[in-house]
Scaffold this motif. Structure first.
Motif, PDB file in Angstrom:
ATOM      1  N   ALA A 120      18.177 -30.661 -18.906  1.00  0.00           N
ATOM      2  CA  ALA A 120      17.027 -29.845 -19.519  1.00  0.00           C
ATOM      3  C   ALA A 120      16.295 -31.113 -20.164  1.00  0.00           C
ATOM      4  O   ALA A 120      14.999 -31.184 -20.365  1.00  0.00           O
ATOM      5  CB  ALA A 120      17.239 -28.821 -20.285  1.00  0.00           C
ATOM      6  N   ARG A 121      17.076 -31.801 -20.798  1.00  0.00           N
ATOM      7  CA  ARG A 121      16.447 -32.802 -21.940  1.00  0.00           C
ATOM      8  C   ARG A 121      15.813 -33.923 -21.175  1.00  0.00           C
ATOM      9  O   ARG A 121      14.710 -34.370 -21.632  1.00  0.00           O
ATOM     10  CB  ARG A 121      17.443 -33.479 -22.862  1.00  0.00           C
ATOM     11  CG  ARG A 121      18.041 -32.568 -23.991  1.00  0.00           C
ATOM     12  CD  ARG A 121      19.054 -32.943 -24.750  1.00  0.00           C
ATOM     13  NE  ARG A 121      19.376 -31.969 -25.825  1.00  0.00           N
ATOM     14  CZ  ARG A 121      20.474 -31.995 -26.696  1.00  0.00           C
ATOM     15  NH1 ARG A 121      21.512 -32.856 -26.368  1.00  0.00           N
ATOM     16  NH2 ARG A 121      20.685 -31.211 -27.673  1.00  0.00           N
ATOM     17  N   PHE A 122      16.308 -34.269 -19.879  1.00  0.00           N
ATOM     18  CA  PHE A 122      15.669 -35.076 -19.306  1.00  0.00           C
ATOM     19  C   PHE A 122      14.228 -34.912 -18.808  1.00  0.00           C
ATOM     20  O   PHE A 122      13.072 -35.329 -18.744  1.00  0.00           O
ATOM     21  CB  PHE A 122      16.579 -35.585 -17.915  1.00  0.00           C
ATOM     22  CG  PHE A 122      15.625 -36.191 -16.590  1.00  0.00           C
ATOM     23  CD1 PHE A 122      15.294 -37.641 -16.970  1.00  0.00           C
ATOM     24  CD2 PHE A 122      15.092 -35.437 -15.910  1.00  0.00           C
ATOM     25  CE1 PHE A 122      14.770 -38.156 -15.867  1.00  0.00           C
ATOM     26  CE2 PHE A 122      14.640 -35.938 -14.685  1.00  0.00           C
ATOM     27  CZ  PHE A 122      14.378 -37.493 -14.852  1.00  0.00           C
ATOM     28  N   PHE A 123      14.385 -33.503 -18.291  1.00  0.00           N
ATOM     29  CA  PHE A 123      13.049 -33.068 -17.905  1.00  0.00           C
ATOM     30  C   PHE A 123      11.985 -32.920 -19.021  1.00  0.00           C
ATOM     31  O   PHE A 123      10.757 -33.112 -18.787  1.00  0.00           O
ATOM     32  CB  PHE A 123      13.242 -31.697 -17.031  1.00  0.00           C
ATOM     33  CG  PHE A 123      13.701 -31.679 -15.676  1.00  0.00           C
ATOM     34  CD1 PHE A 123      13.261 -32.581 -14.751  1.00  0.00           C
ATOM     35  CD2 PHE A 123      15.051 -30.998 -15.435  1.00  0.00           C
ATOM     36  CE1 PHE A 123      13.820 -32.574 -13.626  1.00  0.00           C
ATOM     37  CE2 PHE A 123      15.488 -30.999 -14.255  1.00  0.00           C
ATOM     38  CZ  PHE A 123      15.097 -31.937 -13.138  1.00  0.00           C
ATOM     39  N   GLU A 124      12.201 -32.448 -19.958  1.00  0.00           N
ATOM     40  CA  GLU A 124      11.483 -32.422 -21.337  1.00  0.00           C
ATOM     41  C   GLU A 124      10.972 -33.791 -21.581  1.00  0.00           C
ATOM     42  O   GLU A 124       9.722 -33.959 -21.790  1.00  0.00           O
ATOM     43  CB  GLU A 124      12.154 -31.739 -22.518  1.00  0.00           C
ATOM     44  CG  GLU A 124      12.679 -30.342 -22.321  1.00  0.00           C
ATOM     45  CD  GLU A 124      13.510 -29.822 -23.332  1.00  0.00           C
ATOM     46  OE1 GLU A 124      13.928 -30.811 -24.250  1.00  0.00           O
ATOM     47  OE2 GLU A 124      14.261 -28.789 -23.577  1.00  0.00           O
ATOM     48  N   ALA A 125      11.740 -34.609 -21.515  1.00  0.00           N
ATOM     49  CA  ALA A 125      11.266 -36.162 -21.922  1.00  0.00           C
ATOM     50  C   ALA A 125      10.281 -36.628 -21.101  1.00  0.00           C
ATOM     51  O   ALA A 125       9.329 -37.426 -21.161  1.00  0.00           O
ATOM     52  CB  ALA A 125      12.589 -37.143 -22.172  1.00  0.00           C
ATOM     53  N   THR A 126      10.750 -36.408 -19.628  1.00  0.00           N
ATOM     54  CA  THR A 126       9.681 -36.737 -18.742  1.00  0.00           C
ATOM     55  C   THR A 126       8.486 -36.174 -18.543  1.00  0.00           C
ATOM     56  O   THR A 126       7.539 -36.777 -18.329  1.00  0.00           O
ATOM     57  CB  THR A 126      10.443 -36.563 -17.416  1.00  0.00           C
ATOM     58  OG1 THR A 126      11.532 -37.252 -17.304  1.00  0.00           O
ATOM     59  CG2 THR A 126       9.630 -37.011 -15.826  1.00  0.00           C
ATOM     60  N   GLN A 127       8.651 -34.858 -18.765  1.00  0.00           N
ATOM     61  CA  GLN A 127       7.073 -34.193 -18.974  1.00  0.00           C
ATOM     62  C   GLN A 127       6.387 -34.743 -20.310  1.00  0.00           C
ATOM     63  O   GLN A 127       4.972 -34.769 -19.977  1.00  0.00           O
ATOM     64  CB  GLN A 127       7.667 -32.736 -19.046  1.00  0.00           C
ATOM     65  CG  GLN A 127       6.241 -31.496 -19.269  1.00  0.00           C
ATOM     66  CD  GLN A 127       5.707 -31.785 -18.023  1.00  0.00           C
ATOM     67  OE1 GLN A 127       6.036 -30.961 -16.783  1.00  0.00           O
ATOM     68  NE2 GLN A 127       4.236 -32.402 -17.762  1.00  0.00           N
ATOM     69  N   ALA A 128       7.157 -34.673 -21.100  1.00  0.00           N
ATOM     70  CA  ALA A 128       6.224 -35.471 -22.439  1.00  0.00           C
ATOM     71  C   ALA A 128       5.554 -36.758 -22.239  1.00  0.00           C
ATOM     72  O   ALA A 128       4.446 -36.824 -22.577  1.00  0.00           O
ATOM     73  CB  ALA A 128       7.294 -35.400 -23.585  1.00  0.00           C
ATOM     74  N   ALA A 129       6.156 -37.651 -21.328  1.00  0.00           N
ATOM     75  CA  ALA A 129       5.667 -38.962 -21.143  1.00  0.00           C
ATOM     76  C   ALA A 129       4.526 -38.670 -20.104  1.00  0.00           C
ATOM     77  O   ALA A 129       3.480 -39.375 -20.217  1.00  0.00           O
ATOM     78  CB  ALA A 129       6.592 -39.700 -20.149  1.00  0.00           C
ATOM     79  N   LEU A 130       4.626 -37.912 -19.184  1.00  0.00           N
ATOM     80  CA  LEU A 130       3.359 -37.557 -18.160  1.00  0.00           C
ATOM     81  C   LEU A 130       2.450 -36.810 -18.932  1.00  0.00           C
ATOM     82  O   LEU A 130       1.213 -36.957 -18.454  1.00  0.00           O
ATOM     83  CB  LEU A 130       3.926 -36.557 -17.159  1.00  0.00           C
ATOM     84  CG  LEU A 130       4.798 -37.383 -16.100  1.00  0.00           C
ATOM     85  CD1 LEU A 130       5.387 -36.362 -15.149  1.00  0.00           C
ATOM     86  CD2 LEU A 130       3.754 -38.315 -15.188  1.00  0.00           C
ATOM     87  N   ASP A 131       2.489 -36.165 -19.972  1.00  0.00           N
ATOM     88  CA  ASP A 131       1.403 -35.433 -20.817  1.00  0.00           C
ATOM     89  C   ASP A 131       0.745 -36.494 -21.545  1.00  0.00           C
ATOM     90  O   ASP A 131      -0.256 -35.896 -22.226  1.00  0.00           O
ATOM     91  CB  ASP A 131       2.074 -34.235 -21.389  1.00  0.00           C
ATOM     92  CG  ASP A 131       2.598 -32.941 -20.891  1.00  0.00           C
ATOM     93  OD1 ASP A 131       2.140 -32.976 -19.705  1.00  0.00           O
ATOM     94  OD2 ASP A 131       3.423 -32.215 -21.328  1.00  0.00           O
ATOM     95  N   SER A 132       1.427 -37.428 -21.722  1.00  0.00           N
ATOM     96  CA  SER A 132       0.746 -38.427 -22.982  1.00  0.00           C
ATOM     97  C   SER A 132       0.257 -39.717 -22.157  1.00  0.00           C
ATOM     98  O   SER A 132      -0.246 -40.789 -22.946  1.00  0.00           O
ATOM     99  CB  SER A 132       1.912 -38.862 -23.952  1.00  0.00           C
ATOM    100  OG  SER A 132       2.889 -39.714 -23.055  1.00  0.00           O
ATOM    101  N   VAL A 133       0.037 -39.780 -20.689  1.00  0.00           N
ATOM    102  CA  VAL A 133      -0.478 -41.018 -20.273  1.00  0.00           C
ATOM    103  C   VAL A 133      -2.013 -41.226 -20.923  1.00  0.00           C
ATOM    104  O   VAL A 133      -2.708 -40.007 -20.909  1.00  0.00           O
ATOM    105  CB  VAL A 133      -0.414 -40.645 -18.584  1.00  0.00           C
ATOM    106  CG1 VAL A 133       0.949 -40.659 -18.295  1.00  0.00           C
ATOM    107  CG2 VAL A 133      -1.260 -39.552 -18.136  1.00  0.00           C
TER     108      VAL A 133
END
Length: 209
Positions: free
Chosen positions: A196-209
């Motif tokens: 779950a933490r992996f998906f959260e961090a990946t999503q955060a990275a995509l949200d900040s492009v």
């Protein structure tokens, strides 16, 4: 990279590690939906590659979770500070090759490096599969033809502990876009909380492009 030895005597997951090492099928995969609305809104104007931008975001997710950077051989567990990303690169003839990219938290620098590695592969190289000597790596694969709901990977054996990340076709959803993404891991090292933490961090990275 050599990595740092994990002391099993003080590691909170040592008991789980030993338990799941006894399993014949210790791997599991979880698929979720990842929102890529910002990426799709920005990629044309800013010339962002959806593939390379997703690679970088996955790298951010992997590096945010220490357990995804752990590897074991026998009873020896090591933690790596930095991983290589090894995505499959499609060729025009429908075949593919592997490459190895040094992840960098600076997205622009990583993007240039990734573009160079992809061009090297398409210029003509062997399959370049890992023979097992490289531990500080994660395997990545994109399936842009499929909006899938679940995925499982071929694995060479029960002790293979290298994470696999896959993602599918980008599709419209509401006013934006999303896609399937799967993380496959070895349960001796990674539990659901870390996934779950992996998906959260990946999503955060995509949200900040």
């Amino acid at each position: 990279m050599m990595g740092r030895a994990v002391d099993l005597k003080s590691w909170p997951r040592a008991e789980q590690f030993r338990l799941f090492r006894t399993y014949a099928r210790p791997h599991y995969a979880i698929t979720t939906r990842i929102v890529v609305s910002r990426l799709m809104a920005e990629h044309g104007e800013r010339n962002l590659s959806p593939f390379r931008t997703t690679l970088h975001a996955i790298g951010a997710g992997l590096h945010a979770v220490p357990e995804l950077r752990m590897r074991f051989k026998g009873d020896k567990v090591r933690l790596y500070d930095r991983l290589l990303l090894s995505p499959t690169i499609p060729l025009e003839n429908g075949d593919f090759r592997y490459t190895y990219m040094a992840w960098n938290p600076d997205r622009a620098r990583f993007d240039r490096h990734a573009a160079e590695k992809i061009e090297e592969v398409r210029a003509g190289v062997p399959l370049n599969a890992n023979d097992g000597t490289v531990e500080d790596v994660a395997y990545l694969s994109c399936l842009p033809w499929l909006d899938y709901t679940s995925l499982d990977n071929a694995l060479p054996g029960s002790d293979d502990c290298i994470p696999r990340v896959s993602w599918g076709k980008i599709v419209p959803k509401g006013d934006g876009h999303d896609m399937a993404m799967t993380l496959q891991v070895h349960h001796a090292l990674v539990d659901g909380l870390q996934v779950a933490r992996f998906f959260e961090a990946t999503q955060a990275a995509l949200d900040s492009v």
